[in-house]
Write a protein that holds these residues in place. Structure first.
Motif, PDB file in Angstrom:
ATOM      1  N   SER A   1      99.635 -25.740  40.415  1.00  0.00           N
ATOM      2  CA  SER A   1     100.647 -26.632  39.845  1.00  0.00           C
ATOM      3  C   SER A   1     100.060 -27.638  38.861  1.00  0.00           C
ATOM      4  N   GLY A   2      98.748 -27.573  38.580  1.00  0.00           N
ATOM      5  CA  GLY A   2      98.156 -28.399  37.521  1.00  0.00           C
ATOM      6  C   GLY A   2      97.473 -29.671  37.977  1.00  0.00           C
ATOM      7  N   LYS A   3      97.240 -29.797  39.278  1.00  0.00           N
ATOM      8  CA  LYS A   3      96.603 -31.030  39.784  1.00  0.00           C
ATOM      9  C   LYS A   3      95.170 -31.167  39.259  1.00  0.00           C
ATOM     10  N   THR A   4      94.354 -30.151  39.493  1.00  0.00           N
ATOM     11  CA  THR A   4      92.946 -30.206  39.075  1.00  0.00           C
ATOM     12  C   THR A   4      92.833 -30.297  37.563  1.00  0.00           C
ATOM     13  N   GLU A   5      93.696 -29.564  36.848  1.00  0.00           N
ATOM     14  CA  GLU A   5      93.661 -29.617  35.384  1.00  0.00           C
ATOM     15  C   GLU A   5      93.988 -31.019  34.876  1.00  0.00           C
ATOM     16  N   THR A   6      94.893 -31.712  35.546  1.00  0.00           N
ATOM     17  CA  THR A   6      95.225 -33.080  35.142  1.00  0.00           C
ATOM     18  C   THR A   6      94.031 -34.000  35.345  1.00  0.00           C
TER      19      THR A   6
ATOM     20  N   ILE B   1      92.571 -37.211  32.969  1.00  0.00           N
ATOM     21  CA  ILE B   1      92.026 -38.440  33.552  1.00  0.00           C
ATOM     22  C   ILE B   1      90.546 -38.598  33.238  1.00  0.00           C
ATOM     23  N   LYS B   2      89.756 -37.544  33.395  1.00  0.00           N
ATOM     24  CA  LYS B   2      88.324 -37.659  33.078  1.00  0.00           C
ATOM     25  C   LYS B   2      88.094 -38.099  31.633  1.00  0.00           C
ATOM     26  N   PRO B   3      88.714 -37.473  30.644  1.00  0.00           N
ATOM     27  CA  PRO B   3      88.492 -37.920  29.257  1.00  0.00           C
ATOM     28  C   PRO B   3      88.958 -39.357  29.002  1.00  0.00           C
TER      29      PRO B   3
END
Length: 785
Positions: A451-456, A461-463
């Motif tokens: 559902s895109g949690k890790t991608e978010t 957030i990291k960048p």
């Protein structure tokens, strides 16, 4: 205006006179020396004795006299040094001639002097001032050196007749005194200092040995002073100088450390670059230079230079480096390092913002800045850094920001986007919010797989925070590992993934639960180390937790800001997400950071109070404060946009979305009874095998019913809750059986066959228990069907 005068001086080498213009300075005249590239007047002229002496190049001589027959070799008196007793009575003089020659004389005779010291008592030079002076006493090699040290306002002395002529009777004047030995920079100078040190070993209260940095062969302390050395610098060098040890002496020469009578004890030397002062002591950022001219960066902690074992441990990252010295040799090397003059900086051990001298400063590995720009006097110092490069990001242009904003509020469903944005932008002032609330909420991003949690976390957030450290697997770290990670930052959030409670052991769940509580309260943890030191960790970082399961523990539930990711909803925003992740989010983070550093603390407090008051009234206590945290972050971002002249209308719905999200994800989820949480505990026990099917419970797959044998089950539950320190409330058996009848999923009490035995059970409807986390029972039902 200073008095000026022209003097004609005789140059003995060129056999001709020179004219110089000198300025009166006290009793002396000073002029620019014509014999070398002199920028400051270094030529001293003594009008009374008609002699001159250049402190820069050593040019010496006397005034030109046209009536005088000059000889090629001529003794000219350059200086006269008086040796007096305790009562300031002149005992003898040392006369210094040009070319260099020393002669002693005593009062008496036809011409007023007898040119020997027969029967004359020998004393230390400047004995009266030595007796009256304060410690430390600097023992140098020549009378000129003593005079120059005294001019700095310090106490100094030397013995007559030069190096190697120290006598035991001199010691009585140094009894119980603190002494500093400063040798001339040559073999004879070192040997003389050794002789003096050995003679005073059981006489002086304290003896330090100081080799001055930056001296060439045969230079001395007068040369060091001439090059700009000051009293303050000399005393600082003394502070770090090694204690005199007559048996072990370490020198630095030709790219190695050399031990007297042993030879080389290393194949390298250390070049200190920055001395970093922290509350835990002084770190030393250095470079190691081998005798083959290879260079390696290294950072020494306050303990690394205390013993050879710790020193070798600090070197172990480099195979080229070899050290064969002892613990005492390390102390000598420490003394050598202390004689350098690297830049001194204040050290900060945590990535993030810190209040320094009344203003907020952001510090990360390699750089620091405040509201006015970069700070060169502050540096990041940590053996386990949280890696960010926010300050290295390029400047944000208006065009980039406009393009970014078109996707920033639409990279996912608004119920997901705005709590995340609010939390992230609040992180930039988290330290100031914590000063107000003493609470540090955790952001939880949970939902379906894919559902895109890790991608978010990784792409958005990291960048935004310039984070280069990896996303942590929440199931792997130990309690100590978590403490180290979370204490490494107080602004860039620590990102955790793979939160799946059904995959964790009970000990893992306990560690994670305690970690989340500690983060919320910003707890301090102390631990002992094998070398008996106490290390303190502060759970200071904002934390973002992602996984396929949400937080079910009620005591943690009210410490979080929660967002739910739906795979179906996330797919709708794929294009916006991909566009946003390709834009310079780090530049936005840097620009926003520098803007927040200028905001006064009282303004942050006012914004916080307003947002707290505006939170939906349904959210109370901790939930209200958590929601206000995210709202404050969003409000700060909108103020930032307004400051840049940008329309904030599209973002204003965010406040309502933050409130709605928390009401939906936490408040409605939290409306569970004590009985609900106990049944959820039964499910965990079934999953772990603590209770048995057909003994403690049974599932009727035809009717979707759950049968609980309370008489055998409930004692096991109470034992399990105690053993694993379960955080929920425990009812007694009678209260539980009474209260369970009040729930919508209760059907009846009945007798039922469990295994081979008929037992009295409570019958529950699983289809009416959708709001409970009972995966074990549900999975068992689905698997059986």
């Amino acid at each position: 205006m200073s008095e000026k005068k022209t003097f004609k001086l005789w140059d003995y080498e060129k056999r001709e006179p020179f004219e110089v213009v000198a300025t009166k300075q006290g009793k002396q005249w000073m002029a620019i020396c014509p014999k070398h590239n002199d920028t400051k007047p270094s030529l001293s002229i003594n009008e009374d004795e008609k002699i001159y002496n250049c402190f820069g190049c050593g040019w010496k001589g006397r005034f030109y006299n046209p009536d005088y027959k000059y000889k090629k070799k001529e003794n000219i008196i350059m200086n006269i040094y008086d040796y007096e007793d305790e009562n300031e009575k002149l005992l003898f003089q040392v006369v210094k001639y040009y070319p260099k020659k020393f002669v002693q004389r005593r009062p008496g005779g036809k011409e007023g002097w007898i040119w020997d010291l027969d029967g004359v008592r020998r004393v230390l030079y400047k004995l009266p001032s030595l007796i009256k002076g304060s410690d430390p006493v600097f023992i140098v090699e020549g009378e000129k050196d003593v005079d120059n040290v005294i001019k700095l306002g310090l106490t100094a002395t030397t013995n007559p007749m030069g190096a190697g002529k120290w006598k035991p009777e001199y010691n009585e004047f140094l009894k119980d005194r603190s002494v500093v030995l400063i040798p001339d920079n040559h073999k004879e100078g070192f040997e003389h200092a050794e002789q003096v040190g050995k003679s005073l070993l059981n006489v002086a209260k304290n003896i330090k040995y100081l080799e001055l940095p930056g001296l060439k062969e045969k230079e001395d302390i007068s040369d060091w002073i001439r090059k700009g050395g000051t009293k303050e610098e000399l005393l600082e060098l003394v502070k770090h100088a090694r204690q005199y040890n007559p048996y072990i002496t370490v020198y630095q020469d030709k790219g190695t450390y050399i031990k007297k009578q042993k030879g080389e004890i290393s194949n390298f030397i250390i070049n200190p670059l920055v001395r970093v002062q922290t509350d835990e002591g002084e770190f030393l950022k250095s470079e190691i230079i081998t005798n083959l001219k290879k260079t390696y960066p290294i950072q020494f902690s306050p303990d690394d230079l205390n013993s050879k074992n710790k020193f070798k441990k600090a070197l172990r990252g480099y195979l080229d480096l070899q050290f064969f010295g002892s613990d005492d040799d390390i102390q000598h090397i420490k003394g050598i390092l202390a004689s350098y003059k690297p830049q001194i900086k204040r050290g900060i051990k945590t990535t993030g913002v810190h209040k320094v001298d009344g203003s907020w400063v952001y510090v990360e590995e390699g750089l620091a800045c405040d509201s006015n720009g970069n700070r060169d006097d502050i540096t990041y110092i940590s053996m386990n850094p949280y890696k960010t490069n926010l300050l290295k990001e390029t400047a944000l242009t208006s065009e980039q920001l406009d393009e970014m904003l078109s996707f920033l509020c639409g990279f996912n469903d608004p119920d997901v986007v705005f709590p995340i944005l609010g939390f992230c932008f609040a992180c930039f002032v988290k330290e100031r919010i914590f000063d107000i609330t003493n609470q540090n909420p955790i952001l939880v991003c949970w939902g379906e797989k894919g559902s895109g949690k890790t991608e978010t976390l990784s792409q958005i957030i990291k960048p935004l925070f310039g984070i280069r450290s990896d996303i942590e697997n929440i199931g792997h770290p130990t309690e100590f590992g978590l403490a180290r990670i979370i204490s490494s930052s107080n602004l860039p959030p620590i990102l955790f993934d793979e939160y799946k409670t059904n995959k964790f052991s009970d000990s893992q769940k306990k560690i994670i639960s305690e970690m989340l509580r500690s983060v919320y309260n910003q707890t301090r943890l102390t631990r002992g180390t094998p070398d008996l030191r106490i290390v303190e960790f502060v759970y200071s970082a904002p934390v973002i937790l992602a996984g396929e399961m949400g937080i079910s523990e009620l005591a943690i539930k009210d410490r979080i800001i929660e967002t739910y990711f739906s795979k179906k909803e996330t797919i709708k925003y794929t294009e916006e997400f991909n566009n946003l992740k390709n834009l310079p989010l780090g530049s936005l983070g840097k620009d926003f950071l520098q803007w927040t550093l200028k905001i006064p603390d009282n303004e942050i407090k006012k914004i916080w109070q307003t947002q707290f008051e505006n939170v939906d009234e349904a959210l109370k206590y901790r939930l209200r404060q958590n929601t206000a945290y995210a709202r404050l972050g969003l409000k700060l971002f909108l103020n930032y946009l307004q400051n840049r002249g940008i329309n904030i209308k599209p973002f204003e719905i965010g406040f309502n979305k933050i409130d709605q999200s928390q009401k939906k994800n936490i408040l409605e989820e939290s409306n569970k009874t004590i009985v609900d949480t106990i049944i959820e505990a039964f499910s965990i026990m079934a999953e772990k095998g603590t209770i048995e099917k057909n003994k403690h419970y049974m599932i009727d797959i035809n009717k979707n019913l759950l049968y609980l044998h309370i008489s055998s089950l409930y004692p096991e539950f109470k034992k399990w809750a105690k053993d694993y320190q379960w955080d929920g409330e425990i009812l007694n058996t009678n209260s539980f059986t009474k209260q369970i009848k009040e729930n919508k999923y209760f059907i009846e009490n009945k007798s039922c066959r469990l295994g081979k035995i008929v037992k009295w059970v409570i019958c529950l409807d699983i289809t009416k228990m959708n709001h409970l986390e009972i995966e074990s029972f549900v999975n068992e039902l689905e698997t059986t069907m």
